[in-house]
Design an enzyme around this catalytic site. Structure first.
Site, mmCIF file in Angstrom:
data_model
loop_
_atom_site.group_PDB
_atom_site.id
_atom_site.type_symbol
_atom_site.label_atom_id
_atom_site.label_comp_id
_atom_site.label_asym_id
_atom_site.label_seq_id
_atom_site.Cartn_x
_atom_site.Cartn_y
_atom_site.Cartn_z
ATOM 1 C CG ASN A 19 -65.872 -48.466 -17.305
ATOM 2 O OD1 ASN A 19 -64.988 -49.292 -17.089
ATOM 3 N ND2 ASN A 19 -66.600 -48.469 -18.397
ATOM 4 C CG HIS B 278 -57.554 -26.898 -0.933
ATOM 5 N ND1 HIS B 278 -57.063 -27.524 0.185
ATOM 6 C CD2 HIS B 278 -57.529 -27.831 -1.922
ATOM 7 C CE1 HIS B 278 -56.739 -28.772 -0.116
ATOM 8 N NE2 HIS B 278 -57.012 -28.989 -1.387
ATOM 9 N N GLY C 176 -66.505 -40.258 -20.076
ATOM 10 C CA GLY C 176 -65.125 -40.487 -19.660
ATOM 11 C C GLY C 176 -64.317 -39.213 -19.469
ATOM 12 C CB THR D 177 -67.452 -25.199 -12.701
ATOM 13 O OG1 THR D 177 -68.177 -24.517 -13.734
ATOM 14 C CG2 THR D 177 -66.115 -25.700 -13.249
ATOM 15 C CE LYS D 178 -73.608 -23.207 -15.706
ATOM 16 N NZ LYS D 178 -74.072 -21.948 -16.278
ATOM 17 N NE ARG E 223 -70.875 -24.176 -24.815
ATOM 18 C CZ ARG E 223 -71.546 -24.599 -25.880
ATOM 19 N NH1 ARG E 223 -72.864 -24.690 -25.830
ATOM 20 N NH2 ARG E 223 -70.933 -24.924 -26.993
ATOM 21 C CE LYS F 96 -80.651 -33.144 -27.885
ATOM 22 N NZ LYS F 96 -81.079 -34.016 -28.911
#
Length: 187
Positions: free
Chosen positions: A82, A112, A139, A162-163, A177, A180
């Site tokens: 989108n 970096h 979004g 981030t993971k 995180r 569910k």
């Protein structure tokens, strides 16, 4: 190794290398032209986006779209991006089948060095991103370098991922995180 080979291997590389600079310039000219086309010129716009990205059938990108190279993006069938999608593809970004990006989704394979001295050298590196099949990214979400999302993952709006996460989960937050596990009873 060339700077491009270093970049694609996830090693420190010089982004000012003439070959890389030329490739980024080509990508910018292509997506700027595509982004400027009207809905009446959708076929031409789609052809330009498809010339940037290696994609299966039914790639749909709503402008504006931005990327570093485009050539390092591998998209499956029925991928929808989108408005306002940005993919920094200094490393390979692999997107599975039936994937939907809501507005302003960002995928950043570029990174970096953490060490200031190394970072100030001007060199960069990248870590690949992999998005599984049947993934929906809400979004204003950001997918960080090195992340893999499994199949059937749903990313809540505004998340910073981030993971990596496994199949069949809903994730959200900053940092994201598991909210569910997805079951057959979910709509």
């Amino acid at each position: 190794m060339t700077e491009k080979e270093k970049m694609l291997a996830g090693l420190m590389y010089n982004p000012s290398d003439p070959e890389l600079t030329k490739a980024r310039y080509h990508a910018r000219l292509t997506f700027q032209k595509a982004n400027a086309l009207t809905e009446a010129d959708r076929a031409e716009r789609d052809a330009l986006y498809n010339s940037l990205i290696e994609a299966g059938q039914d790639l749909c990108i709503e402008p504006p779209f931005h990327c570093d190279y485009g050539s390092n993006i591998k998209a499956g069938n029925r991928v929808f991006m989108n408005y306002g999608c940005c993919i920094l593809d200094v490393a390979t970004v692999t997107i599975g089948d039936n994937v939907m990006f809501a507005p302003n989704v960002q995928l950043y394979s570029a990174t970096h060095p953490i060490d200031a001295k190394s970072r100030n050298s001007g060199k960069e590196l990248g870590k690949p991103i992999t998005i599984g099949n049947n993934v929906w990214i809400g979004g204003n979400s950001t997918i960080c370098p090195g992340v893999t999302l499994g199949n059937n993952v749903v990313v809540g709006a505004g998340s910073v991922v981030t993971k990596s996460f496994p199949d069949d989960v809903v994730i959200a937050g900053n940092p994201a995180r598991v909210i569910k596990n997805i079951t057959n009873n979910d709509l």
